[in-house]
Write a protein that holds these residues in place. Structure first.
Motif, short mmCIF file in Angstrom:
data_model
loop_
_atom_site.label_atom_id
_atom_site.label_comp_id
_atom_site.label_asym_id
_atom_site.label_seq_id
_atom_site.Cartn_x
_atom_site.Cartn_y
_atom_site.Cartn_z
N THR A 159 -3.73 -1.60 -2.57
CA THR A 159 -4.22 -1.38 -3.92
C THR A 159 -4.87 -2.65 -4.48
N ARG B 54 -6.50 7.49 0.58
CA ARG B 54 -7.60 6.91 -0.20
C ARG B 54 -8.95 7.24 0.43
N VAL C 77 -5.47 11.16 -2.69
CA VAL C 77 -4.49 10.65 -3.65
C VAL C 77 -4.39 11.55 -4.89
N ASN C 78 -5.49 12.18 -5.25
CA ASN C 78 -5.47 13.08 -6.42
C ASN C 78 -5.24 14.52 -5.97
N SER D 32 -0.60 10.79 -6.41
CA SER D 32 -0.22 9.72 -7.33
C SER D 32 -0.43 10.15 -8.78
N SER D 33 0.38 9.61 -9.67
CA SER D 33 0.21 9.89 -11.09
C SER D 33 0.63 8.67 -11.88
N TYR D 34 0.28 8.66 -13.14
CA TYR D 34 0.47 7.48 -13.97
C TYR D 34 1.89 7.36 -14.51
N ARG E 179 7.53 8.43 -5.44
CA ARG E 179 6.38 7.52 -5.46
C ARG E 179 5.10 8.34 -5.63
N ASN E 180 5.04 9.46 -4.90
CA ASN E 180 3.90 10.37 -5.01
C ASN E 180 4.41 11.80 -5.17
N HIS F 95 6.04 8.38 2.22
CA HIS F 95 5.11 8.06 1.13
C HIS F 95 5.32 8.97 -0.08
#
Ligand code: PEP
Ligand code: MN
Length: 354
Positions: A56, A109, A137-138, A167-169, A175-176, A201
């Protein structure tokens, strides 16, 4: 577009799921060989290690690159496990194949980037090597399928998918976020595509590996890819989520593998009941919408706004409490009523604007 697929034909044991295991990164020759020898002794057939690591932020360990490839080759020669690594550029593909990599995977990614995916697909033209594509990732199923299509159009037929979460905020347990409905929908859309799960992951923490493995098995996934390191706490990347080969073997030995093809009489009966209840649900929903349309007419006549926030909150609150009392998660009930409300509003807006 349909995918033209061939069987992956990768080794696994009868009583265990298909597993790819190995460290997040190939750090040193000793770490790679030590981990690989232990995994081979535990009966592992497919060895993973990251040679190029997408980080990252700059400054972290970005992988040893080509220097690590002879170590991987040594794993293959000494243990007879198949070797797998992540590729993100055409140069990675060329180098990996030069060192006889058996399995390639595309990182999350990279899957998210159509330019990178097309460049990889072009680099894989005419190459018969199994390729696994991690979810982007989205949470975008079309992007995931698009990446698979690009490779398939380039002639890659031994394809698989890896579910590694999204992934999220927000602060979260995982983690995911697994968002299981996405790989499940992928399976519905492309039933012959093998999908394996990456609990390392998704979870991001050692304690979550075992329950996530079991969950993947319960949902009918075709296998697992798990990070395993000879000395996890000292790992140069993803230390918190790696387990020793010993622990991994223990986790795998406890897994309960269910057979999705066995259906008993009893279950058929229960399924009939579910079908019947679903019919009733649809019927009720249709009736509810009908009343909503009548309310729409009333709002139009009296020049009222469609959205009445206080009424909406009242519904959410009342049904949330009711749901909790009957053992349903409050978030689930909220989601159901949010969707119902959204559709009611859509129908009322149609009426008001007629
Ligand atoms: C990995 O497998 O080590 C990795 C970098 O995974 P992801 O692409 O899922 O983040
Ligand atoms: Mn990792």
């Amino acid at each position: 577009m349909e995918l033209e697929l061939e069987k992956l034909n990768l080794p696994s044991d009868n009583e265990r799921p298909f597993v790819i295991a190995g460290p997040c990164s190939a750090e040193t020759e000793e770490q790679v060989m030590d981990t690989a020898r232990q995994l081979a002794l535990k009966g592992c057939h497919n060895f993973r290690a990251g040679v190029w690591k997408p980080r990252t932020k700059p400054g972290g360990f970005e992988g040893n690159g080509e220097k690590a490839l002879p170590w991987m080759k040594q794993v293959k020669e000494e243990t007879h496990m198949l070797i797998a690594t992540e590729v993100a550029t055409p140069e990675h593909v060329e180098l990996a194949l030069k060192y006889d990599m058996d399995i390639l995977w595309i990182g999350a990614r990279t899957t998210a980037n159509p330019f990178a995916m097309q460049a990889l697909a072009d680099a894989m033209k005419g190459v018969d090597v199994p390729v696994f594509v991690k979810n982007p990732v989205n949470p975008d199923l079309e992007l995931w399928i698009g990446a698979l299509q690009r490779l398939n159009q380039a002639g890659v037929k031994r394809l698989g998918a890896i579910h590694r979460g999204f992934s999220s905020y927000e602060q979260k347990i995982y983690r995911n976020a697994p968002m299981w409905q996405i790989p499940i929908e992928l399976h519905r859309r492309i039933p012959e595509l093998p999908i394996i799960s990456d609990p390392s992951h998704i979870g991001g923490r050692r304690e979550l590996i075992a329950p996530l493995c079991q969950q993947a098995m319960d949902l009918g996934f075709d296998g697992l890819i798990v990070e395993s390191h000879c000395d996890p706490d000292k790992a140069w990347s993803d230390a918190k989520q790696q387990v020793t080969p010993d622990v991994l073997d223990y986790i795998l030995s406890l897994l309960i593998i269910r057979d999705e093809h066995v259906t008993t009489e009893g279950i058929q009966q229960l399924r009939k009941q579910i079908d019947d209840l679903d019919n009733q649900l649809m019927d009720l929903l249709a009736k509810r919408m009908q009343v909503c349309r009548q309310i729409g007419e009333y709002k139009k006549e009296h020049n009222m706004t469609v959205l009445q926030a206080s009424r909406y909150n009242e519904i959410l609150e009342k049904r949330g409490v009711q749901g909790t009392l009957t053992g349903m998660a409050a978030e689930f009930v909220a989601k159901v009523f949010e969707s119902i409300h959204e559709e009611s509003v859509r129908q009322q807006i149609e009426i008001v604007n007629k």
